[in-house]
Design an enzyme around this catalytic site. Structure first.
Site, short mmCIF file in Angstrom:
data_model
loop_
_atom_site.label_atom_id
_atom_site.label_comp_id
_atom_site.label_asym_id
_atom_site.label_seq_id
_atom_site.Cartn_x
_atom_site.Cartn_y
_atom_site.Cartn_z
N HIS A 79 0.90 -1.21 -0.03
CA HIS A 79 0.08 -0.09 -0.07
C HIS A 79 0.81 1.05 0.20
CE1 HIS A 79 0.35 0.69 4.36
NE2 HIS A 79 0.44 -0.67 4.58
N ASP A 81 0.07 4.34 1.23
CA ASP A 81 -0.32 5.21 2.12
C ASP A 81 -0.08 4.84 3.49
OD1 ASP A 81 -2.32 3.03 2.25
OD2 ASP A 81 -3.58 4.11 3.36
N GLU A 143 -5.29 1.80 2.00
CA GLU A 143 -5.03 0.37 3.26
C GLU A 143 -5.53 0.82 4.43
OE1 GLU A 143 -3.23 -2.73 5.50
OE2 GLU A 143 -2.81 -0.47 5.34
#
Length: 381
Positions: A79, A81, A143
């Site tokens: 992910h 983020d 996520e």
């Protein structure tokens, strides 16, 4: 034409310095577009075909990079983020990769931008012209909040790799199962009044007492009826997380709010849990139907398991000389598992994720590169 990309350290630095915070607080939430654009450029320079996909109604993006063609192959996923951070608790700049004491510090250093830097380092050192099955790299959005990136990806993709590896920090332990997560808020509305005459009001705390009693019966039911021996805590857990109510000692409490979470084990679906919650609360909900309200706090994550009899587990266990295990935290695995057998294996400790002065220890670097190389050689050559 394959272009030379910067060194591992320079790539790592460039990924850390781009903020990609995901938060349910709109004031803190950030787009990941600049990060995805940079990552896309790196993979494009390595002759990957790259497509970026905007998550509908957001400023968030997924990236899917691919080299090679045909069926099967390997998907390496992470992910893009990070969580937000408390600047007062950090002693280092969260957006500057700091290398000291054999550790790499920075927001997302371990969870999980370092994994992308390591993938790029490995890809830049191998001969991708000789692969016979595709290598896919997936970078998802959100996520850390609602996992909408992974959910959107599985709804739109047509790829069918032989194996998916999510590079979450597992201390390079192979994970094939984890619990899910569901969170709820129950609001009880009473009628206020002076405490000297309790019958002239409805005390929301007293109603909530009955709600909690029903939830504790449910908690016991989960523990007695559902077991999974591979987990250190082998049953679904419930946590009554917070409760708030009342404003003055001499007033009948007009409002009480309880938040709680449930972590289901594989084999217990989100739908099953929703049904059993309704069953256990049915009597009190009928009695106080106009006073008790329940809602989800966050998007639910199903429990996940890649079965031990899966050929993929056996291949990866043998290849990496690891035994698979189960953990209690959540990842995107239950969603990606819908398109291919999925395992979780990545550098760094989960204990460092979401912590001030987050770091990835240096000694994970070479072993992770070795594992990524082995996986590519096995599934793509």
């Amino acid at each position: 034409m394959i272009r030379k990309i910067p060194s591992f350290i320079e790539v790592y630095k460039s990924l850390i310095q781009i903020p990609t915070i995901s938060s349910n607080n709109k004031l803190l939430d950030q787009s990941n577009k600049n990060f995805i654009d940079l990552l896309s450029n790196y993979f494009s320079d390595l002759n990957f075909s790259v497509k970026n996909y905007q998550i509908p109604h957001t400023d968030k993006y997924n990236m899917l990079a691919c080299v090679g063609s045909g069926n099967g192959g390997l998907l390496l996923s992470g992910h893009s983020d990070t969580v937000d951070f408390d600047e007062k608790k950090w002693t280092k700049d969260p957006f500057k990769l700091t290398e000291t004491n054999n550790k790499f510090y920075g927001l997302g250093a371990v969870d999980m931008k370092g994994f992308f830097a390591l993938i790029l380092e490995v890809i830049s050192s191998i001969n991708i012209k000789k692969i016979i099955k595709p290598i896919y790299i997936l970078a998802t959005a959100n996520e850390e909040t609602d996992m909408s990136g992974a959910k959107n990806f599985i709804q739109s993709t047509i790829i069918k790799p032989d194996c998916i590896i999510i590079g979450e920090p597992t201390s390079l332990k192979l994970i094939n199962a984890h619990k899910g997560h569901m969170s709820y808020s129950i609001k009880v509305i009473g009628d206020t009044g002076h405490s000297s005459n309790p019958d002239h009001g409805v005390n929301s705390i007293e109603i909530m007492h009955d709600v909690i009693r029903s939830l504790l019966i449910l908690k016991k039911y989960f523990k007695e009826e559902y077991q999974h021996p591979n987990f250190s805590i082998p049953y679904p857990t419930m946590n009554l997380s917070s409760i708030h109510g009342g404003s003055a000692i001499n007033r009948i409490c007009p409002l009480c709010i309880l938040n709680f979470e449930i972590r289901p084990i594989p084999g217990l679906t989100l739908t099953q849990i929703e049904i059993v919650i309704k069953e256990k609360l049915e009597t009190i909900m009928k009695k106080w139907s106009h006073r008790i309200f329940i809602k989800k706090l966050f998007s639910s994550v199903p429990a996940y398991e890649c079965p031990h009899n899966s050929g993929t587990i056996k291949i990866v266990e043998k290849l990496c000389q690891l035994n698979s295990a189960a953990v209690n935290y959540c990842t995107e695995a239950p969603f990606l598992q819908r398109i291919a057998p999925t395992l979780i294996l990545g550098p760094g400790s989960i204990e460092q994720a979401h912590q001030p002065d987050e770091y990835l220890e240096h000694y994970f670097i070479q072993p992770t590169k070795n594992i990524i190389t082995k996986l590519i050689n096995k599934f793509c050559y």
